[in-house]
Design a protein around this motif. Structure first.
Motif, PDB file in Angstrom:
ATOM      1  N   GLU A  75      31.557  16.866  58.506  1.00  0.00           N
ATOM      2  CA  GLU A  75      32.748  17.761  57.692  1.00  0.00           C
ATOM      3  C   GLU A  75      32.553  17.411  56.646  1.00  0.00           C
ATOM      4  N   HIS A  98      37.295  20.215  54.593  1.00  0.00           N
ATOM      5  CA  HIS A  98      37.731  19.918  55.984  1.00  0.00           C
ATOM      6  C   HIS A  98      37.184  21.771  56.467  1.00  0.00           C
ATOM      7  N   ARG A 144      38.276  24.858  58.857  1.00  0.00           N
ATOM      8  CA  ARG A 144      39.617  23.887  58.958  1.00  0.00           C
ATOM      9  C   ARG A 144      40.177  24.213  60.282  1.00  0.00           C
TER      10      ARG A 144
END
Length: 503
Positions: A71, A76, A95
């Protein structure tokens, strides 16, 4: 035992309900034809049938094939790096885990190297790091290949970093969107942290030469000899750690801009070090163990969320101290077990021989007797509600048969009707482990409630039920676990979500 069966029934039935297919993507994966190894699937790891061993590094079990999910901590976005025998595939998910971009390119001169980590630049593009033998650094020349990618332009460049011949890599880790190597010098007493960001490499050293390391017999140790005799074990602070990791004498915990290093080679205390990577500072801290009536004792510790949990046991009792790591203040001291305790139905004590199903031990006294022949420890895992603690011991490898009888039967003075001793065993290696789980509330009080399975338990059970999955990676994302793997039947890369609890 009935309670155990009820738990396992709920656990197994919750697997189908608590795992979700997140996404799939077709990929032409080229599998190595030379590899005929059988898949190495990990055991079921629940708090009642606990993971007593960790056999995977969460990458892959087939030569020259690899999957790694990482990640980007700022955006994100989730990046997936897939390496087969011909090419590298990079998948970028946002994300919400929708695919944003894909980049595929040939291996070139990276065929014999594995992905060991990555970093992310200010533009969000990844830089991937490769090496063939960085951890098993026995050769005088170790090269780290640096592959810097531009996903927008679908381009990349490759450069090399020569790892110093007088240093040995201890472990690797990700922190703050950078890739790090923790190393030790072959001669000088200390540790070195290498930080890789894009193609840049920064080096910071931490000197341990002036520090004192004293064994329980009074013998002084040098730092390099200490970590040679007790190799450093990296603990995953966001995951449940099995007991065979938690019992290690030397443990390393990665924090934000810090490394916490603990040593339990002396049963009188836990010697700890707070390594500030950003400011290049080293602070020593010593946490004495509680004095027991029986001087023949064993001890260990586990660091979690700013607290140091210390276990201290003899043949007659087992104590737990919970201390604030920064202030050294003792927050709680609990007598967890005593040989005079009566058997409690609320706290079942388990024993496991080899890979057989766990059985219950009849009394705390018998449990403590078993524990004296093992390497002891505790594993601490914190979720949103409570803190889950597993106490136990894993085997110091011994031979059974006549030697086993002399070493185990006589030392522990087991009764001959002990169902977990069999003098007729052939002379082969057997493994005995004992353990029991407890739950602590926010006030560090033990509570008796149903122990919900954690997401990683369900994930390993899913793998055990799907043994064809051999190219895989496990990562933590938000408050759940992601299993990324390649499905050879559908020829797709698949990501599945596993959550905590009975849901």
């Amino acid at each position: 035992m009935k309670k155990l069966f009820q738990f396992l029934f709920l656990f197994y039935s919750s697997i189908l309900l608590s795992q979700t297919l997140l996404t799939s993507h077709p990929i032409d994966f080229k599998k190595s034809k030379k590899n005929n190894k059988k898949p190495n699937i990990e055991k079921l790891r629940t708090l009642n049938e606990v993971a007593l061993s960790a056999t995977s590094d969460f990458k892959n079990s087939e030569e020259n094939n690899q999957i790694l999910n990482i990640e980007n901590e700022k955006t994100h976005d989730v990046f997936v790096f897939i390496k087969d025998i011909e090419k590298i595939t990079i998948l970028k998910y946002n994300r919400a885990l929708f695919l944003k971009s894909e980049y595929v390119f040939p291996l070139q001169n990276l065929a014999d190297k594995s992905i060991i980590g990555c970093s992310f630049g200010q533009d969000g593009n990844p830089t991937i790091y490769f090496s063939s033998n960085i951890i098993e650094n026995v050769s005088p020349l170790v090269l780290i290949s640096i592959l810097k990618c531009n996903l927008e332009n679908k381009t990349h460049t490759i450069s090399d970093f020569k790892f110093p011949a007088n240093e040995v890599a201890v472990t690797v880790f990700q922190m703050n969107n950078s890739f790090h190597i923790l190393a030790k010098h072959r001669i000088m007493q200390g540790l070195i942290v290498y930080t890789f960001q894009d193609t840049k490499v920064a080096k910071k050293g931490f000197d341990f030469s002036s520090l004192t390391f004293q064994h329980k017999n009074g013998k002084m140790l040098r730092f390099n000899n200490l970590i040679k005799n007790y190799p450093i074990e990296k603990i995953d602070v966001h995951d449940y750690n099995p007991l065979d990791k938690a019992v290690k004498v030397s443990k390393l915990y990665i924090q934000k801009n810090h490394i916490v290093l603990t040593f339990d080679y002396n049963p009188k205390l836990t010697q700890a070090f707070d390594i500030d990577i950003e400011n290049q500072e080293l602070i020593e801290k010593n946490f004495p163990q509680t004095v027991l009536q029986d001087p023949k004792k064993m001890s260990n510790s586990f660091y979690q969320d700013g607290k140091l949990y210390q276990i201290n046991t003899s043949k007659s009792e087992l104590l737990l101290d919970i201390k604030d790591f920064n202030s050294d203040q003792t927050l709680k001291t609990i007598r967890v077990l005593s040989e005079d305790d009566k058997r409690s139905k609320d706290v079942p004590l388990f024993i496991q021989i080899d890979s057989r199903k766990p059985g219950e031990i009849r009394s705390p006294k018998r449990f403590l007797q078993h524990l004296q022949t093992l390497d002891i420890g505790l594993s601490v895992f914190k979720n949103k509600e409570n803190t889950l603690v597993t106490f136990g011991g894993v085997p110091v490898i011994k031979k059974q048969g006549a030697s086993f009888r002399n070493q185990t039967y006589i030392v522990n003075r087991y009764e001959e009707d002990d169902p977990y001793f069999n003098a007729e065993f052939s002379t082969i290696e057997h493994f005995k482990s004992v353990y029991f789980p407890r739950i602590l509330d926010h006030n560090f009080e033990f509570i008796n409630q149903e122990q919900p399975p954690i997401g990683i338990d369900k994930l390993y059970y899913f793998l055990d039920m799907n043994k064809k999955i051999t190219i895989k990676n496990i990562s933590k994302y938000n408050d759940y676990y992601i299993l990324g793997y390649y499905d050879f039947e559908s020829k797709q890369f698949i990501m599945r979500k596993f959550t905590d609890g009975f849901n």
